[in-house]
Write a protein that holds these residues in place. Structure first.
Motif, PDB file in Angstrom:
ATOM      1  N   PHE A  79       0.823  -1.202   0.000  1.00  0.00           N
ATOM      2  CA  PHE A  79       0.000   0.000   0.000  1.00  0.00           C
ATOM      3  C   PHE A  79       0.863   1.260   0.000  1.00  0.00           C
ATOM      4  N   LEU A  80       1.891   1.297   0.843  1.00  0.00           N
ATOM      5  CA  LEU A  80       2.746   2.479   0.923  1.00  0.00           C
ATOM      6  C   LEU A  80       3.558   2.678  -0.351  1.00  0.00           C
ATOM      7  N   ALA A  81       4.013   1.566  -0.947  1.00  0.00           N
ATOM      8  CA  ALA A  81       4.769   1.681  -2.194  1.00  0.00           C
ATOM      9  C   ALA A  81       3.907   2.279  -3.309  1.00  0.00           C
ATOM     10  N   GLN A  82       2.660   1.852  -3.386  1.00  0.00           N
ATOM     11  CA  GLN A  82       1.754   2.421  -4.380  1.00  0.00           C
ATOM     12  C   GLN A  82       1.427   3.876  -4.057  1.00  0.00           C
ATOM     13  N   LEU A  83       1.253   4.184  -2.778  1.00  0.00           N
ATOM     14  CA  LEU A  83       0.863   5.529  -2.368  1.00  0.00           C
ATOM     15  C   LEU A  83       1.930   6.561  -2.687  1.00  0.00           C
ATOM     16  N   PHE A  84       3.187   6.237  -2.418  1.00  0.00           N
ATOM     17  CA  PHE A  84       4.253   7.233  -2.534  1.00  0.00           C
ATOM     18  C   PHE A  84       4.984   7.209  -3.876  1.00  0.00           C
ATOM     19  N   PHE A  85       4.859   6.138  -4.651  1.00  0.00           N
ATOM     20  CA  PHE A  85       5.647   6.039  -5.874  1.00  0.00           C
ATOM     21  C   PHE A  85       4.789   5.957  -7.134  1.00  0.00           C
ATOM     22  N   THR A  86       3.523   6.300  -7.018  1.00  0.00           N
ATOM     23  CA  THR A  86       2.646   6.370  -8.189  1.00  0.00           C
ATOM     24  C   THR A  86       2.449   7.837  -8.566  1.00  0.00           C
ATOM     25  N   GLU A  87       2.735   8.146  -9.799  1.00  0.00           N
ATOM     26  CA  GLU A  87       2.591   9.526 -10.256  1.00  0.00           C
ATOM     27  C   GLU A  87       1.119   9.879 -10.406  1.00  0.00           C
ATOM     28  N   LYS A  89      -1.993  13.157  -9.101  1.00  0.00           N
ATOM     29  CA  LYS A  89      -2.347  14.370  -8.373  1.00  0.00           C
ATOM     30  C   LYS A  89      -1.826  14.268  -6.940  1.00  0.00           C
ATOM     31  N   VAL A  90      -0.932  15.183  -6.579  1.00  0.00           N
ATOM     32  CA  VAL A  90      -0.293  15.140  -5.266  1.00  0.00           C
ATOM     33  C   VAL A  90      -1.289  15.578  -4.196  1.00  0.00           C
ATOM     34  N   LEU A  91      -1.400  14.775  -3.147  1.00  0.00           N
ATOM     35  CA  LEU A  91      -2.306  15.101  -2.045  1.00  0.00           C
ATOM     36  C   LEU A  91      -1.631  16.009  -1.024  1.00  0.00           C
ATOM     37  N   THR A  92      -0.402  15.687  -0.644  1.00  0.00           N
ATOM     38  CA  THR A  92       0.367  16.464   0.318  1.00  0.00           C
ATOM     39  C   THR A  92       1.830  16.089   0.149  1.00  0.00           C
ATOM     40  N   SER A  93       2.696  16.634   0.964  1.00  0.00           N
ATOM     41  CA  SER A  93       4.125  16.358   0.853  1.00  0.00           C
ATOM     42  C   SER A  93       4.697  16.034   2.226  1.00  0.00           C
ATOM     43  N   PHE A  94       5.513  14.966   2.270  1.00  0.00           N
ATOM     44  CA  PHE A  94       6.252  14.592   3.468  1.00  0.00           C
ATOM     45  C   PHE A  94       7.725  14.482   3.081  1.00  0.00           C
ATOM     46  N   LEU A  97       8.714  12.639  -0.006  1.00  0.00           N
ATOM     47  CA  LEU A  97       7.611  11.769  -0.394  1.00  0.00           C
ATOM     48  C   LEU A  97       6.406  12.616  -0.772  1.00  0.00           C
ATOM     49  N   HIS A  98       5.766  12.215  -1.879  1.00  0.00           N
ATOM     50  CA  HIS A  98       4.616  12.961  -2.385  1.00  0.00           C
ATOM     51  C   HIS A  98       3.489  11.980  -2.706  1.00  0.00           C
ATOM     52  N   PRO A  99       2.685  11.641  -1.718  1.00  0.00           N
ATOM     53  CA  PRO A  99       1.572  10.721  -1.986  1.00  0.00           C
ATOM     54  C   PRO A  99       0.578  11.341  -2.962  1.00  0.00           C
ATOM     55  N   SER A 100       0.074  10.492  -3.864  1.00  0.00           N
ATOM     56  CA  SER A 100      -0.850  10.957  -4.899  1.00  0.00           C
ATOM     57  C   SER A 100      -2.210  10.290  -4.731  1.00  0.00           C
ATOM     58  N   LEU A 101      -3.203  10.905  -5.342  1.00  0.00           N
ATOM     59  CA  LEU A 101      -4.551  10.351  -5.305  1.00  0.00           C
ATOM     60  C   LEU A 101      -4.611   9.027  -6.045  1.00  0.00           C
ATOM     61  N   GLU A 102      -3.939   8.967  -7.189  1.00  0.00           N
ATOM     62  CA  GLU A 102      -3.904   7.708  -7.941  1.00  0.00           C
ATOM     63  C   GLU A 102      -3.184   6.614  -7.154  1.00  0.00           C
ATOM     64  N   GLY A 103      -2.119   6.996  -6.429  1.00  0.00           N
ATOM     65  CA  GLY A 103      -1.410   6.009  -5.607  1.00  0.00           C
ATOM     66  C   GLY A 103      -2.273   5.505  -4.471  1.00  0.00           C
ATOM     67  N   LEU A 104      -3.071   6.400  -3.883  1.00  0.00           N
ATOM     68  CA  LEU A 104      -3.986   5.976  -2.823  1.00  0.00           C
ATOM     69  C   LEU A 104      -5.002   4.968  -3.349  1.00  0.00           C
ATOM     70  N   GLN A 105      -5.549   5.236  -4.527  1.00  0.00           N
ATOM     71  CA  GLN A 105      -6.516   4.311  -5.122  1.00  0.00           C
ATOM     72  C   GLN A 105      -5.859   2.981  -5.477  1.00  0.00           C
TER      73      GLN A 105
END
Length: 257
Positions: A79-87, A89-94, A97-105
């Motif tokens: 889950f985390l690998a998909q969240l942080f490494f999928t290009e 729409k960026v949700l926020t920044s850590f 690390l830049h989690p994206s909406l597509e990575g969350l899905q």
């Protein structure tokens, strides 16, 4: 004492009475559906279908929770690998690390797929005797020209059954090794990486010893790796064909969404 993970639980439910070939085919088809279904609605339907099958089996929920628990860290990693490494729409920044909406899905989708595979596999192993699984796999592989590869269907079925049988024993040995090391003063919470050798070395030695004992036991009983008679005489009955037909129709409807 709790039953080991992926162990057989005797019962007289509808799922227990089905032919093992029916359940093996169903698990393979449901696994394909889990990875072919892209929508969250379809994945939700698969979870609802699993709940319905569980109600037919009469198996307790703790059986399936124990099946998923050993793989929680792996599922979280996916889950985390998909969240942080999928290009996307960026949700926020850590930091970097830049989690994206597509990575969350994608993370939710892929994690749900692996959980579904574990749940359906646990349902099959909990409602099917291991020797019946061996017989079912052997019957399904028998028409294949495996002799060209230097093996036969019975040898492959035996290896698969031994793998299934060793899986719960492996988890049980991990718990026993962890308890033994804790009784010697090992603290696993301070630095888990330092405790890996303390678990891995005795675990590997124990698994190798179990494999040697099993090989000696099979040789002492005259195991030759050739086809033998079985105590399970498999016969596809009307309920098996109806179940397979209903599953095919369910898969066809689900793939349309």
């Amino acid at each position: 004492m709790q039953e080991p993970v992926f162990s057989y639980i005797p019962g007289k439910s509808f799922l227990h009475t089905l032919d093992p070939r029916t359940k093996l085919t169903a698990v393979m088809l449901l696994g394909i559906l889990a990875f072919r279904t892209e929508s969250f609605f379809g994945i939700g339907i698969l979870f609802a279908f699993f709940v319905a099958l569980t109600s037919f089996s009469g198996l307790p929920a703790r059986v399936f929770l124990r099946a998923v628990r050993p793989m929680v860290l792996f599922i979280i990693f996916i889950f985390l690998a998909q969240l942080f490494f999928t290009e996307g729409k960026v949700l926020t920044s850590f930091w970097i690390l830049h989690p994206s909406l597509e990575g969350l899905q994608n993370g939710f989708r892929l994690s749900a797929r692996f959980i579904l595979l574990l749940l359906f596999a646990a349902l099959m192993t909990a409602s099917t005797d291991p020797s019946a699984i061996t017989c079912g796999i052997e019957r399904m592989l028998r028409p294949l020209p495996l002799r060209w590869l230097g093996v036969n269907s019975f040898e492959l079925a035996t290896m698969m059954n031994l793998s299934i049988a060793f899986l719960p024993l492996l988890f049980e040995r991990v718990e026993r090794t962890k308890a033994a090391q804790a009784s010697r003063g090992m603290y696993f919470g301070k630095n888990p990486f330092h405790s890996v050798p303390a678990l891995a070395i005795p675990l590997i030695r124990g698994v190798i010893r179990d494999a040697e004992e099993l090989a000696l036991a099979m040789e002492s009983r005259g195991y030759q790796g050739t086809r033998r008679t079985s105590m399970h005489e498999l016969l596809m009955q009307r309920r098996d064909w109806i179940s397979l037909l209903a599953l095919v129709l369910f898969a066809a409807l689900l793939l349309r969404f």
